[in-house]
Design a protein around this motif. Structure first.
Motif, PDB file in Angstrom:
ATOM      1  N   ASP A   1      18.443  30.049 -30.422  1.00 16.61           N
ATOM      2  CA  ASP A   1      19.095  29.048 -29.791  1.00 16.61           C
ATOM      3  C   ASP A   1      20.533  28.942 -30.325  1.00 16.61           C
ATOM      4  O   ASP A   1      21.434  28.558 -29.918  1.00 16.61           O
ATOM      5  N   ALA A   2      20.702  28.967 -31.698  1.00 15.83           N
ATOM      6  CA  ALA A   2      21.829  28.681 -32.390  1.00 15.83           C
ATOM      7  C   ALA A   2      22.813  29.768 -31.896  1.00 15.83           C
ATOM      8  O   ALA A   2      24.160  29.327 -31.552  1.00 15.83           O
ATOM      9  N   PRO A   3      22.899  31.102 -32.116  1.00 13.70           N
ATOM     10  CA  PRO A   3      23.829  31.921 -31.657  1.00 13.70           C
ATOM     11  C   PRO A   3      23.816  31.970 -29.897  1.00 13.70           C
ATOM     12  O   PRO A   3      25.042  31.910 -29.431  1.00 13.70           O
ATOM     13  N   TYR A   4      22.654  31.547 -29.360  1.00 14.64           N
ATOM     14  CA  TYR A   4      22.711  31.471 -27.891  1.00 14.64           C
ATOM     15  C   TYR A   4      23.739  30.241 -27.327  1.00 14.64           C
ATOM     16  O   TYR A   4      24.762  30.369 -26.693  1.00 14.64           O
ATOM     17  N   ALA A   5      23.334  29.063 -27.987  1.00 12.75           N
ATOM     18  CA  ALA A   5      24.216  27.947 -27.759  1.00 12.75           C
ATOM     19  C   ALA A   5      25.690  27.984 -28.036  1.00 12.75           C
ATOM     20  O   ALA A   5      26.654  27.918 -27.181  1.00 12.75           O
ATOM     21  N   GLY A   6      25.827  28.422 -29.448  1.00 12.06           N
ATOM     22  CA  GLY A   6      27.239  28.907 -29.528  1.00 12.06           C
ATOM     23  C   GLY A   6      27.986  29.917 -28.877  1.00 12.06           C
ATOM     24  O   GLY A   6      29.113  29.739 -28.583  1.00 12.06           O
ATOM     25  N   LEU A   7      27.341  30.976 -28.664  1.00 17.48           N
ATOM     26  CA  LEU A   7      28.103  31.946 -27.744  1.00 17.48           C
ATOM     27  C   LEU A   7      28.183  31.616 -26.403  1.00 17.48           C
ATOM     28  O   LEU A   7      29.183  31.887 -25.714  1.00 17.48           O
TER      29      LEU A   7
END
Length: 330
Positions: A208-214
């Motif tokens: 979720d961290a890279p998903y939401a950031g990206l």
């Protein structure tokens, strides 16, 4: 002095109305996307939970998808495709509402405080006015960090419901074993204690961290680029908003796919199938298990379904959020 106090009260009231508006529109966006797209989630879970199929059966992923689809219809009928909708709604409606509210407030704070490397100089007026549906404008780094922070925080608090959702969708657990959300939570607690509610959170956070950031970074950048190409306001064009959501959802999904596989396996695989206690089912152990039973190819399971679901979900949610805010403010 009275004028200053009056202006201060008006500002507080405006912030309260903005918060209620954001939560309401975000909740409606979450409800709409999860009801429409639940069959994608269910079939993705069914494909990702399978052990040994890439090694033991000469089936393509398309054949596996068709087989899982037929099995759901044969056992539960067409309504079976929406199994898990209730916990999905319980998780997604407050989750999406809280995410949109958190990201809106977090971006507003970062823009107002002019945080180095995160804020964009001159965007303070947009952030402070709150008169349009536009998010406060940040740098690409600001988009990445605020998106990741908001998504992981919300995901942590909702992980127990995410566990229930995964069990509902999985064929490893009979419908009678999880007749309600309350009984599901009790069963999880009896199986692994309090820590059982957070099984898979490590993989969820890494997803979720890279998903939401990206997603947020690509969404904002694409919206600005398409807005310039069409010579229109980037937040006022339905085509620009929808295309930006579709692009961002697809790219972020592909990048984070391996962690989604690990999260699903960790939350749906009974400990008896892994020959280890429930409390030992961690991200490293599950990675080894996936590689040993199915090989590296298993990390692509359900990618097409997840891309379609995430891209469509992002497009629906952000379109409703952007235009819901715009309509509410008019």
């Amino acid at each position: 002095m009275p004028s200053t106090a009056s202006e201060s009260d008006a500002g507080v009231q405006q912030r309260v109305r903005s918060a209620i508006k954001t939560l309401g529109v975000g909740g409606f966006a979450g409800f709409t996307s999860c009801v429409i797209l639940q069959p994608f989630d269910l079939l993705k879970t069914r494909m990702q939970q399978e052990h040994g199929y890439l090694r033991d059966f000469p089936e393509s992923r398309t054949q596996r998808l068709k087989r899982n689809f037929r099995q759901v219809i044969q056992v539960d009928g067409w309504r079976g495709l929406w199994r898990g909708t209730v916990p999905t709604i319980v998780r997604n409606v407050p989750g999406v509402a809280a995410y949109f509210y958190t990201i809106n407030e977090l971006r507003w704070l970062v823009a107002v405080w002019q945080v180095p490397l995160l804020s964009v100089h001159g965007a303070t007026q947009v952030a402070t006015s709150q008169k349009s549906s536009k998010l406060a404008r940040l740098s690409t780094t600001g988009n990445l960090l605020t998106g990741a922070a908001a998504r992981v925080a919300i995901g942590f608090f909702l992980n127990p419901i995410t566990m229930v959702k995964a069990r509902y969708e999985s064929s490893h657990y009979a419908r009678t074993a999880y007749p309600s959300i309350a009984s599901s939570l009790r069963a999880i607690y009896q199986e692994a204690g309090f820590s059982g509610f957070f099984r898979g959170f490590s993989a969820t956070a890494l997803r979720d961290a890279p998903y939401a950031g990206l997603y947020l970074a690509v969404y904002e950048q694409t919206k600005q680029s398409l807005g310039r190409l069409t010579l229109q306001d980037r937040s006022g064009n339905a085509w620009v908003v929808s295309a930006s959501g579709l692009t961002a959802g697809t790219l972020a999904t592909i990048f984070t796919q391996p962690f989604d596989i690990l999260k699903t396996r960790m939350q749906t695989t009974p400990s008896s199938m892994l020959n280890m206690p429930a409390e030992k089912i961690g991200i490293v152990a599950m990675t080894r298990h996936v590689l040993a039973t199915d090989g590296i190819g298993a990390f692509a399971d359900g990618l097409g379904l997840r891309c379609a679901r995430k891209a469509a979900s992002g497009m629906i949610a952000w379109t409703i959020f952007e235009f819901g805010n715009r309509w509410y403010s008019s």
